[in-house]
Enzyme design. Structure first.
Site, short mmCIF file in Angstrom:
data_model
loop_
_atom_site.label_atom_id
_atom_site.label_comp_id
_atom_site.label_asym_id
_atom_site.label_seq_id
_atom_site.Cartn_x
_atom_site.Cartn_y
_atom_site.Cartn_z
N ASP A 42 -23.97 55.95 10.53
CA ASP A 42 -23.02 56.98 10.97
C ASP A 42 -22.84 57.96 9.82
O ASP A 42 -22.66 57.53 8.67
CB ASP A 42 -21.67 56.35 11.30
CG ASP A 42 -21.80 55.21 12.30
OD1 ASP A 42 -22.08 55.49 13.46
OD2 ASP A 42 -21.65 54.04 11.88
N HIS A 55 -18.47 54.93 9.03
CA HIS A 55 -18.16 55.00 10.46
C HIS A 55 -16.81 55.65 10.75
O HIS A 55 -16.70 56.51 11.62
CB HIS A 55 -18.18 53.58 11.04
CG HIS A 55 -17.84 53.54 12.49
ND1 HIS A 55 -16.55 53.43 12.95
CD2 HIS A 55 -18.62 53.63 13.61
CE1 HIS A 55 -16.54 53.43 14.27
NE2 HIS A 55 -17.80 53.55 14.69
#
Ligand code: G3P
Ligand code: MG
Length: 253
Positions: A42, A55
């Site tokens: 991410d 994330h």
């Protein structure tokens, strides 16, 4: 290239995140060592507009700091510990920049870059990431995904030959993504939530010429079910367990 990876593609979700702190070089290196087909990470921009690999927008879960990623520069983020919360033996792991991940893992393993800019959908994340992909010549070693359809449209304009996956949330939001939003994007793969996957969904995706990569599959029964449903890939926190469950011999660890 995505099409030359084994099927189903086993994506190490945030790296081998069942065994090492998520989205760190330790978890990506472990995934490579365990023989995962690909890693998922991410990325979002920090205060000085550098793409960092994490994330959550807020730093508290990983680092214990009550601030947002976008409030700190890369240099400031580098002072935080991103491993200790997971296990004391990982103390000293840092939040990596995307550039560092490319330096360490680029061309060693296929990478699914999830553009995490849902709350800042018009920021410069696509341009900055595309420039980095060009710099490292990784166009054929990556794919993009996002819950943010605008990010996918923008990255496609910048890197037209790199595949994109449309992430569909669970429940009603996922339904809208798959049906309504999906009509405006020429995506290569649907990335649905595990609970929404059915024979019909897989057949429909394949009929429309889309791949289907399911998240997040951590239980051996679900792994076997996904393989028997003929999905093209799935994300797992435990790629080693996935390899073993699917009898995909692993001679790397
Ligand atoms: O790409 C699959 C999965 O990573 C999407 O959800 O919240 O884990 O980034 P999340
Ligand atoms: Mg993700």
């Amino acid at each position: 290239m995505l099409s030359s990876l084994p099927r189903p593609v086993i994506f190490a979700h945030r790296g081998s995140s069942a065994h090492a702190p998520e989205n760190t070089l330790a978890s990506f290196n472990l995934a490579i060592q365990q023989g995962a087909d690909a890693i998922e990470l991410d990325t979002m921009l920090c205060a000085d507009n550098q793409p960092v690999v994490i994330h959550d927008e807020k730093l508290d879960r990983i680092t214990g700091i009550s601030k947002f990623v976008k409030q700190l520069t890369l240099e400031e983020l580098k002072t935080l510990d991103a491993g200790k919360y997971f296990k004391p033996s990982f103390e000293g792991e840092r939040i990596p920049s995307l550039k560092e991940v490319f330096e360490v893992c680029g061309k060693k393993i296929f990478i699914n870059i999830e553009l995490k800019n849902l709350s800042t959908p018009t920021d410069n994340l696509p341009q900055i990431v595309a420039a980095l992909v060009h710099q490292f010549e990784l166009e054929n070693f990556i794919m993009f995904s996002s819950f943010n359809p605008l990010a996918l449209i923008r990255i496609q304009k910048l890197l037209p030959n790199t595949p994109v996956g449309l992430l569909a949330d669970s429940g009603l939001n996922g339904y809208w993504a798959r049906s309504w939003i999906g009509r405006f994007i020429k995506y290569n793969a649907l990335h649905p939530w595990l609970g929404d996957v059915s024979v019909k969904l897989v057949e429909e995706a394949h009929r429309r010429g889309k791949r289907i990569h399911v998240y997040t599959v951590n239980n051996p029964l679900d792994m076997s079910r996904m393989a028997s449903l003929d999905v093209d890939g799935f994300f797992s926190d435990d790629p080693l367990l996935a390899l073993q469950t699917l009898n995909r011999g692993n001679n790397k660890s």
